[in-house]
Write a protein that holds these residues in place. Structure first.
Motif, PDB file in Angstrom:
ATOM      1  N   LEU A  45       0.763  -1.106  -0.138  1.00 51.45           N
ATOM      2  CA  LEU A  45       0.098  -0.154   0.093  1.00 51.45           C
ATOM      3  C   LEU A  45       0.895   1.352  -0.126  1.00 51.45           C
ATOM      4  O   LEU A  45       0.407   2.361  -0.108  1.00 51.45           O
ATOM      5  CB  LEU A  45      -0.896   0.032   1.160  1.00 51.45           C
ATOM      6  N   GLY A  46       2.223   1.257   0.202  1.00 50.36           N
ATOM      7  CA  GLY A  46       3.164   2.407   0.405  1.00 50.36           C
ATOM      8  C   GLY A  46       2.965   3.142   1.518  1.00 50.36           C
ATOM      9  O   GLY A  46       3.095   4.390   1.346  1.00 50.36           O
ATOM     10  N   LYS A  47       2.376   2.649   2.778  1.00 40.18           N
ATOM     11  CA  LYS A  47       2.090   3.342   3.736  1.00 40.18           C
ATOM     12  C   LYS A  47       1.775   2.447   4.835  1.00 40.18           C
ATOM     13  O   LYS A  47       1.695   1.119   4.748  1.00 40.18           O
ATOM     14  CB  LYS A  47       0.775   4.207   3.637  1.00 40.18           C
ATOM     15  N   GLN A  48       1.864   3.174   6.420  1.00 39.68           N
ATOM     16  CA  GLN A  48       1.445   2.447   7.410  1.00 39.68           C
ATOM     17  C   GLN A  48       0.166   2.325   7.361  1.00 39.68           C
ATOM     18  O   GLN A  48      -0.895   2.988   6.976  1.00 39.68           O
ATOM     19  CB  GLN A  48       2.043   3.243   8.581  1.00 39.68           C
ATOM     20  N   ASP A  49      -0.425   0.930   7.557  1.00 38.86           N
ATOM     21  CA  ASP A  49      -1.648   0.420   7.785  1.00 38.86           C
ATOM     22  C   ASP A  49      -1.809  -0.723   8.671  1.00 38.86           C
ATOM     23  O   ASP A  49      -0.743  -1.359   8.980  1.00 38.86           O
ATOM     24  CB  ASP A  49      -2.394   0.101   6.456  1.00 38.86           C
TER      25      ASP A  49
END
Length: 161
Positions: A45-49
């Motif tokens: 996702l290219g992010k923190q999640d």
């Protein structure tokens, strides 16, 4: 997984150029009940999640690649909560925190213990950026190819201060 590793070795192990590739992957999750789920970096996702993260080993050469090992990363929020681990049926020996780098190192060592035949280990910048990890591969006598981040300084000679 050990049987799969042996099968992969029978197909490509021992051939000139065979490598053991190490990388991680994240799987988005909703809620907090799946083992290892936490708010952490999800490269897909290219992010923190909210996700689970696994570290994987694959044996490959040219256009043939087969998964040979998989280790679930347990964040400290999990390993610091034994009751949560028990409810999720995490085996007691696995209820200790290990970094993704330590899991990668275990994958390489386990492949060697199984007799999986490869000439080199390949890792991306997440692993190649760790001098400690790369030193551990060198100390084990492994040949490796590691991506590094573009801001990493490389010296051809020891820059003795």
């Amino acid at each position: 997984m050990d049987r799969v590793a042996h099968n992969a070795d029978a197909l490509v192990g021992g051939e000139i150029g065979t490598g053991l590739y190490i990388d991680e992957s994240a799987f988005a999750k909703k809620g907090d009940q799946s083992v290892g789920v936490a708010r952490q970096w999800n490269g897909r996702l290219g992010k923190q999640d909210n996700c689970q993260v696994g570290v994987f080993g694959a044996l490959g050469r040219r256009n043939r690649v087969a998964l040979t090992d998989a280790r679930l990363y347990l964040p400290k929020g999990w390993t610091d909560d034994p009751r949560r681990c028990e409810r999720a049926d995490v085996p007691r020996p696995e209820q200790i925190h290990r970094t993704k780098l330590q899991l990668a190192q275990e994958i390489v060592q386990h492949a060697r213990e199984l007799g999986v035949r490869f000439e080199w280990v390949g890792v991306d910048g997440g692993y190649g950026n760790s001098l400690e990890f790369l030193q551990s591969l060198q100390d084990q006598g492994e040949t490796f190819l590691a991506d590094i981040h573009s801001n990493r300084h490389i010296y051809l000679k020891d820059p003795v201060p």
